[in-house]
Design a protein around this motif. Structure first.
Motif, PDB file in Angstrom:
ATOM      1  N   PRO A 111       0.820  -1.218   0.000  1.00 41.45           N
ATOM      2  CA  PRO A 111       0.000   0.000   0.000  1.00 41.45           C
ATOM      3  C   PRO A 111       0.854   1.268   0.000  1.00 41.45           C
ATOM      4  CG  PRO A 111      -0.814  -1.584   1.614  1.00 41.45           C
ATOM      5  CD  PRO A 111       0.492  -2.120   1.126  1.00 41.45           C
ATOM      6  N   TYR A 112       0.350   2.302  -0.668  1.00 41.70           N
ATOM      7  CA  TYR A 112       1.017   3.599  -0.647  1.00 41.70           C
ATOM      8  C   TYR A 112       0.978   4.169   0.774  1.00 41.70           C
ATOM      9  CZ  TYR A 112       0.960   3.614  -5.748  1.00 41.70           C
ATOM     10  OH  TYR A 112       1.161   3.293  -7.071  1.00 41.70           O
ATOM     11  N   GLY A 113       2.039   4.916   1.135  1.00 38.26           N
ATOM     12  CA  GLY A 113       2.028   5.583   2.429  1.00 38.26           C
ATOM     13  C   GLY A 113       1.035   6.738   2.433  1.00 38.26           C
ATOM     14  N   VAL A 114       1.033   7.531   1.327  1.00 41.04           N
ATOM     15  CA  VAL A 114       0.156   8.700   1.209  1.00 41.04           C
ATOM     16  C   VAL A 114      -0.395   8.762  -0.212  1.00 41.04           C
ATOM     17  CG1 VAL A 114       0.049  11.230   1.247  1.00 41.04           C
ATOM     18  CG2 VAL A 114       1.366  10.022   2.994  1.00 41.04           C
ATOM     19  N   VAL A 115      -1.656   9.149  -0.314  1.00 36.73           N
ATOM     20  CA  VAL A 115      -2.269   9.454  -1.607  1.00 36.73           C
ATOM     21  C   VAL A 115      -2.670  10.925  -1.572  1.00 36.73           C
ATOM     22  CG1 VAL A 115      -4.207   9.043  -3.159  1.00 36.73           C
ATOM     23  CG2 VAL A 115      -3.082   7.105  -2.028  1.00 36.73           C
ATOM     24  N   LEU A 116      -2.113  11.709  -2.506  1.00 35.26           N
ATOM     25  CA  LEU A 116      -2.458  13.129  -2.637  1.00 35.26           C
ATOM     26  C   LEU A 116      -3.342  13.246  -3.869  1.00 35.26           C
ATOM     27  CD1 LEU A 116      -2.087  16.157  -1.924  1.00 35.26           C
ATOM     28  CD2 LEU A 116      -0.039  16.136  -3.383  1.00 35.26           C
ATOM     29  N   THR A 117      -4.615  13.557  -3.669  1.00 35.26           N
ATOM     30  CA  THR A 117      -5.567  13.502  -4.786  1.00 35.26           C
ATOM     31  C   THR A 117      -6.393  14.769  -4.913  1.00 35.26           C
ATOM     32  OG1 THR A 117      -7.440  12.267  -5.719  1.00 35.26           O
ATOM     33  CG2 THR A 117      -7.275  12.345  -3.314  1.00 35.26           C
ATOM     34  N   ASP A 118      -6.667  15.110  -6.152  1.00 35.77           N
ATOM     35  CA  ASP A 118      -7.623  16.180  -6.426  1.00 35.77           C
ATOM     36  C   ASP A 118      -9.010  15.691  -6.021  1.00 35.77           C
ATOM     37  OD1 ASP A 118      -8.604  18.571  -7.220  1.00 35.77           O
ATOM     38  OD2 ASP A 118      -8.529  18.160  -9.368  1.00 35.77           O
ATOM     39  N   LEU A 119      -9.859  16.611  -5.597  1.00 35.57           N
ATOM     40  CA  LEU A 119     -11.187  16.212  -5.142  1.00 35.57           C
ATOM     41  C   LEU A 119     -12.138  15.982  -6.310  1.00 35.57           C
ATOM     42  CD1 LEU A 119     -12.947  15.658  -2.707  1.00 35.57           C
ATOM     43  CD2 LEU A 119     -13.505  18.080  -2.608  1.00 35.57           C
ATOM     44  N   MET A 120     -12.099  16.891  -7.295  1.00 33.16           N
ATOM     45  CA  MET A 120     -13.016  16.800  -8.434  1.00 33.16           C
ATOM     46  C   MET A 120     -12.228  16.405  -9.678  1.00 33.16           C
ATOM     47  SD  MET A 120     -15.684  17.613  -6.752  1.00 33.16           S
ATOM     48  CE  MET A 120     -16.904  17.746  -8.057  1.00 33.16           C
ATOM     49  N   MET A 121     -12.569  15.240 -10.264  1.00 31.01           N
ATOM     50  CA  MET A 121     -11.901  14.747 -11.482  1.00 31.01           C
ATOM     51  C   MET A 121     -12.962  14.369 -12.505  1.00 31.01           C
ATOM     52  SD  MET A 121      -8.928  12.417  -9.695  1.00 31.01           S
ATOM     53  CE  MET A 121     -10.016  11.829  -8.380  1.00 31.01           C
ATOM     54  N   PRO A 122     -12.623  14.439 -13.794  1.00 32.25           N
ATOM     55  CA  PRO A 122     -13.644  14.168 -14.836  1.00 32.25           C
ATOM     56  C   PRO A 122     -14.270  12.792 -14.728  1.00 32.25           C
ATOM     57  CG  PRO A 122     -11.683  15.181 -15.796  1.00 32.25           C
ATOM     58  CD  PRO A 122     -11.338  14.865 -14.385  1.00 32.25           C
ATOM     59  N   ASP A 123     -13.499  11.792 -14.319  1.00 33.72           N
ATOM     60  CA  ASP A 123     -14.037  10.430 -14.316  1.00 33.72           C
ATOM     61  C   ASP A 123     -14.352   9.896 -12.923  1.00 33.72           C
ATOM     62  OD1 ASP A 123     -11.387  10.391 -13.564  1.00 33.72           O
ATOM     63  OD2 ASP A 123     -10.959   8.463 -14.519  1.00 33.72           O
ATOM     64  N   GLY A 124     -14.350  10.744 -11.930  1.00 34.39           N
ATOM     65  CA  GLY A 124     -14.676  10.266 -10.589  1.00 34.39           C
ATOM     66  C   GLY A 124     -14.348  11.282  -9.515  1.00 34.39           C
ATOM     67  N   SER A 125     -14.679  10.913  -8.270  1.00 32.25           N
ATOM     68  CA  SER A 125     -14.508  11.822  -7.143  1.00 32.25           C
ATOM     69  C   SER A 125     -13.371  11.367  -6.243  1.00 32.25           C
ATOM     70  CB  SER A 125     -15.809  11.881  -6.329  1.00 32.25           C
ATOM     71  OG  SER A 125     -15.589  12.467  -5.067  1.00 32.25           O
ATOM     72  N   GLY A 126     -12.690  12.332  -5.639  1.00 31.99           N
ATOM     73  CA  GLY A 126     -11.665  12.014  -4.657  1.00 31.99           C
ATOM     74  C   GLY A 126     -12.233  11.305  -3.443  1.00 31.99           C
ATOM     75  N   LEU A 127     -13.502  11.544  -3.140  1.00 28.53           N
ATOM     76  CA  LEU A 127     -14.148  10.846  -2.018  1.00 28.53           C
ATOM     77  C   LEU A 127     -14.217   9.346  -2.286  1.00 28.53           C
ATOM     78  CD1 LEU A 127     -17.124  13.225  -1.103  1.00 28.53           C
ATOM     79  CD2 LEU A 127     -14.968  12.928   0.112  1.00 28.53           C
ATOM     80  N   ASP A 128     -14.563   8.987  -3.541  1.00 29.68           N
ATOM     81  CA  ASP A 128     -14.612   7.572  -3.884  1.00 29.68           C
ATOM     82  C   ASP A 128     -13.220   6.952  -3.873  1.00 29.68           C
ATOM     83  OD1 ASP A 128     -17.352   7.664  -4.215  1.00 29.68           O
ATOM     84  OD2 ASP A 128     -17.207   8.220  -6.331  1.00 29.68           O
ATOM     85  N   LEU A 129     -12.233   7.715  -4.309  1.00 29.39           N
ATOM     86  CA  LEU A 129     -10.857   7.221  -4.299  1.00 29.39           C
ATOM     87  C   LEU A 129     -10.385   7.010  -2.865  1.00 29.39           C
ATOM     88  CD1 LEU A 129      -8.503   6.474  -6.149  1.00 29.39           C
ATOM     89  CD2 LEU A 129      -7.660   8.823  -5.887  1.00 29.39           C
ATOM     90  N   LEU A 130     -10.798   7.901  -1.977  1.00 29.38           N
ATOM     91  CA  LEU A 130     -10.477   7.749  -0.556  1.00 29.38           C
ATOM     92  C   LEU A 130     -10.987   6.414  -0.025  1.00 29.38           C
ATOM     93  CD1 LEU A 130     -11.016  10.515   2.148  1.00 29.38           C
ATOM     94  CD2 LEU A 130     -11.686   8.168   2.574  1.00 29.38           C
ATOM     95  N   SER A 131     -12.204   6.066  -0.386  1.00 31.56           N
ATOM     96  CA  SER A 131     -12.786   4.807   0.084  1.00 31.56           C
ATOM     97  C   SER A 131     -11.996   3.612  -0.430  1.00 31.56           C
ATOM     98  CB  SER A 131     -14.248   4.702  -0.371  1.00 31.56           C
ATOM     99  OG  SER A 131     -15.021   5.757   0.171  1.00 31.56           O
ATOM    100  N   HIS A 132     -11.592   3.651  -1.715  1.00 30.76           N
ATOM    101  CA  HIS A 132     -10.808   2.550  -2.280  1.00 30.76           C
ATOM    102  C   HIS A 132      -9.473   2.416  -1.557  1.00 30.76           C
ATOM    103  CE1 HIS A 132     -13.325   1.221  -5.613  1.00 30.76           C
ATOM    104  NE2 HIS A 132     -13.585   2.484  -5.912  1.00 30.76           N
ATOM    105  N   ALA A 133      -8.817   3.557  -1.293  1.00 39.06           N
ATOM    106  CA  ALA A 133      -7.508   3.518  -0.638  1.00 39.06           C
ATOM    107  C   ALA A 133      -7.614   2.959   0.776  1.00 39.06           C
ATOM    108  CB  ALA A 133      -6.895   4.920  -0.614  1.00 39.06           C
ATOM    109  N   LYS A 134      -8.649   3.360   1.511  1.00 39.59           N
ATOM    110  CA  LYS A 134      -8.814   2.890   2.884  1.00 39.59           C
ATOM    111  C   LYS A 134      -9.221   1.416   2.927  1.00 39.59           C
ATOM    112  CE  LYS A 134      -7.763   6.405   5.472  1.00 39.59           C
ATOM    113  NZ  LYS A 134      -6.626   6.312   6.421  1.00 39.59           N
ATOM    114  N   GLU A 135      -9.968   0.961   1.914  1.00 42.99           N
ATOM    115  CA  GLU A 135     -10.293  -0.465   1.835  1.00 42.99           C
ATOM    116  C   GLU A 135      -9.033  -1.288   1.588  1.00 42.99           C
ATOM    117  OE1 GLU A 135     -13.208  -1.032  -1.151  1.00 42.99           O
ATOM    118  OE2 GLU A 135     -14.813  -0.006  -0.053  1.00 42.99           O
ATOM    119  N   ARG A 136      -8.127  -0.747   0.778  1.00 36.82           N
ATOM    120  CA  ARG A 136      -6.862  -1.442   0.480  1.00 36.82           C
ATOM    121  C   ARG A 136      -5.978  -1.512   1.720  1.00 36.82           C
ATOM    122  NH1 ARG A 136      -2.686  -3.796  -0.258  1.00 36.82           N
ATOM    123  NH2 ARG A 136      -1.377  -3.826  -2.114  1.00 36.82           N
TER     124      ARG A 136
END
Length: 484
Positions: free
Chosen positions: A50-75
């Motif tokens: 797993p990555y130590g840190v994920v630095l992500t934009d909140l609003m992206m054309p193909d999805g949300s940073g909130l959804d990416l947060l959930s994937h990262a925390k599940e991993r």
């Protein structure tokens, strides 16, 4: 490859991704980038570590940073998420923090601010990973009869974790039956010596004439009966740990030789001409105040200081009563299997009696009490009649630990915690085990009651109502005395 020092930068602006990639590589991090949600999600899923840190934009054309947060925390719960956002979406960024993000920055941001934030996020990720590792080690390696969620036992286990990585000597003190050998074994098993021997020497059980040979070995023919060469416990334990149990029983002459071994890290067996270097960690244990022996010149002061570099004081069971139900349950399960019986638990009366008993023999006595009860029990539950008379009779006596202030004072948090625990038991008993009614009686919400029961390691089921003979009015007098 993702590592604990790796960062995944996610943003749909190529220029910003490139700038951040250069910035963090200069800081010494392993950097990976992704142009959007889908690519980042796949990178998180497929990363070997797993990555130590994920630095992500909140609003992206193909999805949300909130959804990416959930994937990262599940991993991995050890990955920390930092969100980048525009001023207009700060409220959504705050929502991200509520969902588990470490922090957020608003665009445009200062690189110095971002560097400091990412550094702190990595520190948090490393701390979470280390805590998880230590918890896994304790769950996997610590002896099960060191179970306990009381404050004294939490402190003991935390201390064992901290000192396990060092090589210094440790003196473990406490009454008989408190688990001195078991905490010594836990220190060994949590250390990098765990694959090497852990040997125990009962210093009071070895005749003085044979002690030097037992500890340090002997050469063949060194004395009558020495038909073969003997390595001795210290050389047999090379690379591992030696526990000198009841170290206060060592004769004075042997104390001198042990002191030299601790100082020089070399041993010479009986009849040998050369010394052998050893790498052994020495732990000492005693159930009596060894300081009194030092004052009486029965124990060498220099050896005492050499052993007492770090001290671990095992608390008696009567000072951690909240651990009794968990320990009793563990012993009950083990003894039931050994005796091929199907006993599902202890009755409320039996639990109340164990809670009130002072256990002069501590954990060892509790184990013997449960084994006796299992052997005698005829039903599917341990009842009051299955316990020894001295234990069953204790249920009718109020617990002195809460009804008076000890001469040497007390720990107020522990006293109030025990007061809370007993009132919860009383409320559950009065409500017949119905938690909603018990919560109403105590004037708290059901959620609050569940939290408090979990804090005190109390069973949260409907199998058997728990109770205590101490009345709420008597217990509340304690609080009044403390206020006075």
């Amino acid at each position: 490859m993702a590592t604990r020092s790796s960062i995944l930068v996610v943003d749909d602006e190529p220029g910003l991704r490139e700038m951040l990639s250069i910035l963090f590589r200069r800081e010494g991090y392993d950097v990976a980038t992704a142009p959007g949600f889908t690519t980042a999600r796949d990178a998180i899923r497929n990363a070997p570590t797993p990555y130590g840190v994920v630095l992500t934009d909140l609003m992206m054309p193909d999805g949300s940073g909130l959804d990416l947060l959930s994937h990262a925390k599940e991993r991995s719960g050890e990955t920390e998420i930092v969100v980048m956002t525009a001023h207009s979406t700060v409220e959504i960024a705050i929502e991200a923090m509520k969902r588990g993000a470490y922090d957020f920055v608003t665009k445009p941001f200062a690189t110095t601010e971002l560097r400091a934030l990412i550094h702190k996020a990595f520190e948090k990720s490393a701390l979470v990973a280390e805590n998880a590792r230590l918890r896994a080690q304790v769950d996997r390696q610590s002896p099960k009869d060191l179970l306990g969620r009381s404050q004294p036992m939490r402190q003991i286990l935390e201390l064992a974790q901290r000192i396990s990585t060092s090589r210094t000597t440790v003196l473990i003190t406490g009454e008989s039956g408190t688990g001195k050998e078991r905490i010594a074994r836990a220190i060994h098993e949590l250390s990098d010596r765990k694959e090497k021997p852990f040997l125990v020497v009962n210093c009071g059980a070895i005749p003085e004439a044979l002690m030097e040979s037992e500890l340090f070995g002997h050469e063949k023919g060194a004395f009558t009966g020495a038909n073969t060469r003997k390595l001795g416990i210290f050389r047999e334990a090379d690379g591992g740990t030696v526990l000198l149990d009841e170290v206060g029983e060592l004769p004075l002459g042997m104390q001198v030789k042990l002191l030299r071994v601790l100082q020089e890290k070399k041993v010479r067996g009986v009849g040998e001409t050369n010394e052998t270097s050893i790498d052994v960690r020495v732990l000492g244990a005693t159930n009596r105040p060894i300081e009194d022996d030092v004052k009486a010149a029965k124990f060498r002061q220099d050896l005492y200081y050499r052993l007492n570099v770090i001290r671990v004081e095992m608390p008696p069971l009567r000072k951690r009563r909240e651990d009794v139900p968990e320990l009793a349950s563990y012993f009950l399960d083990r003894c039931s299997r050994e005796h091929n019986k199907h006993i599902r638990g202890l009755s409320a009366d039996a639990l109340r009696a164990l809670d009130a008993y002072d256990f002069p023999g501590n954990v060892r006595e509790l184990e013997n009490i449960i084994e006796r009860a299992v052997a005698l029990a005829e039903g599917s539950q341990i009842g009051l009649g299955d316990l020894p008379h001295e234990v069953s009779g204790a249920a009718s006596q109020p617990s002195p630990s809460l009804m008076s202030l000890p001469e040497d004072g007390c720990n107020l948090d522990d006293v109030l915690g025990e007061l809370e625990r007993r009132l919860i038991l009383q409320a559950l008993d009065r409500s017949g085990g119905v938690r909603t009614s018990a919560a109403k009686t105590l004037g708290v919400t059901l959620r609050s009651l569940r939290y408090r029961m979990q804090k005190h390691a109390m069973q949260d089921d409907d199998d058997e109502p728990l109770s205590t003979d101490v009345s709420p009015s008597e217990l509340l007098k304690v609080a009044a005395k403390i206020d006075d």
